[in-house]
Design a protein around this motif. Structure first.
Motif, PDB file in Angstrom:
ATOM      1  N   LYS A 144      40.711  50.663  37.293  1.00  0.00           N
ATOM      2  CA  LYS A 144      39.301  50.979  37.491  1.00  0.00           C
ATOM      3  C   LYS A 144      38.702  50.102  38.577  1.00  0.00           C
ATOM      4  O   LYS A 144      39.285  49.112  38.983  1.00  0.00           O
ATOM      5  N   GLY A 145      37.520  50.483  39.028  1.00  0.00           N
ATOM      6  CA  GLY A 145      36.809  49.686  40.019  1.00  0.00           C
ATOM      7  C   GLY A 145      36.871  50.295  41.398  1.00  0.00           C
ATOM      8  O   GLY A 145      37.476  51.344  41.618  1.00  0.00           O
ATOM      9  N   ASP A 146      36.249  49.612  42.334  1.00  0.00           N
ATOM     10  CA  ASP A 146      36.177  50.087  43.713  1.00  0.00           C
ATOM     11  C   ASP A 146      37.292  49.497  44.560  1.00  0.00           C
ATOM     12  O   ASP A 146      37.577  48.295  44.473  1.00  0.00           O
ATOM     13  N   ILE A 147      37.892  50.341  45.389  1.00  0.00           N
ATOM     14  CA  ILE A 147      38.905  49.868  46.329  1.00  0.00           C
ATOM     15  C   ILE A 147      38.184  49.080  47.418  1.00  0.00           C
ATOM     16  O   ILE A 147      37.238  49.582  48.024  1.00  0.00           O
ATOM     17  N   PRO A 148      38.607  47.822  47.660  1.00  0.00           N
ATOM     18  CA  PRO A 148      37.915  47.023  48.675  1.00  0.00           C
ATOM     19  C   PRO A 148      38.136  47.586  50.078  1.00  0.00           C
ATOM     20  O   PRO A 148      39.204  48.090  50.396  1.00  0.00           O
ATOM     21  N   SER A 149      37.116  47.482  50.898  1.00  0.00           N
ATOM     22  CA  SER A 149      37.206  47.940  52.280  1.00  0.00           C
ATOM     23  C   SER A 149      38.043  46.954  53.090  1.00  0.00           C
ATOM     24  O   SER A 149      37.784  45.755  53.063  1.00  0.00           O
ATOM     25  N   ASN A 207      35.532  45.446  55.663  1.00  0.00           N
ATOM     26  CA  ASN A 207      34.497  44.568  55.138  1.00  0.00           C
ATOM     27  C   ASN A 207      34.972  44.020  53.791  1.00  0.00           C
ATOM     28  O   ASN A 207      34.555  44.486  52.730  1.00  0.00           O
ATOM     29  N   LEU A 208      35.863  43.025  53.838  1.00  0.00           N
ATOM     30  CA  LEU A 208      36.459  42.483  52.617  1.00  0.00           C
ATOM     31  C   LEU A 208      35.403  41.841  51.723  1.00  0.00           C
ATOM     32  O   LEU A 208      34.444  41.238  52.213  1.00  0.00           O
ATOM     33  N   PRO A 209      35.583  41.957  50.401  1.00  0.00           N
ATOM     34  CA  PRO A 209      34.629  41.338  49.496  1.00  0.00           C
ATOM     35  C   PRO A 209      34.738  39.817  49.539  1.00  0.00           C
ATOM     36  O   PRO A 209      35.744  39.265  49.981  1.00  0.00           O
ATOM     37  N   THR A 210      33.690  39.143  49.070  1.00  0.00           N
ATOM     38  CA  THR A 210      33.724  37.680  49.011  1.00  0.00           C
ATOM     39  C   THR A 210      34.659  37.268  47.886  1.00  0.00           C
ATOM     40  O   THR A 210      35.013  38.059  47.022  1.00  0.00           O
ATOM     41  N   GLY A 211      35.036  36.011  47.882  1.00  0.00           N
ATOM     42  CA  GLY A 211      35.907  35.488  46.834  1.00  0.00           C
ATOM     43  C   GLY A 211      37.289  36.107  46.896  1.00  0.00           C
ATOM     44  O   GLY A 211      37.843  36.343  47.967  1.00  0.00           O
TER      45      GLY A 211
END
Length: 81
Positions: free
Chosen positions: A29-34, A37-41
């Motif tokens: 589940k959840g969103d596939i990171p771009s 534009n990588l997520p923080t952490g």
């Protein structure tokens, strides 16, 4: 040892139809990171079942968690052996 990697490995299709019926493939589940534009952490916190607030803000260190086994995760899963 990374929980998201374990989920990916468990989701691999099984070719043998008799084994496939016994194996439940978990839904990731959840969103596939771009990739742009990588997520923080931790880059995988958007899909990791173990993610906590710490994962959203701190990049985990790449560390040896077991002899010869390295992982970058705040909450690595230990082998049960």
């Amino acid at each position: 040892m990374h929980p998201y990697t374990i989920g990916l490995l468990e989701a691999v299709p099984i070719a043998d139809p008799t084994r496939r019926k016994k194996h439940e493939r978990p839904e990731i589940k959840g969103d596939i990171p771009s990739p742009i534009n990588l997520p923080t952490g931790c880059r995988f916190h958007t899909r990791c079942p173990m993610a906590a607030e710490k994962c959203k803000v701190e990049i985990p260190e790449f560390e040896e968690k077991e002899a010869g086994h390295y992982v970058a995760c705040h909450f690595p899963v230990r082998n049960k052996d």
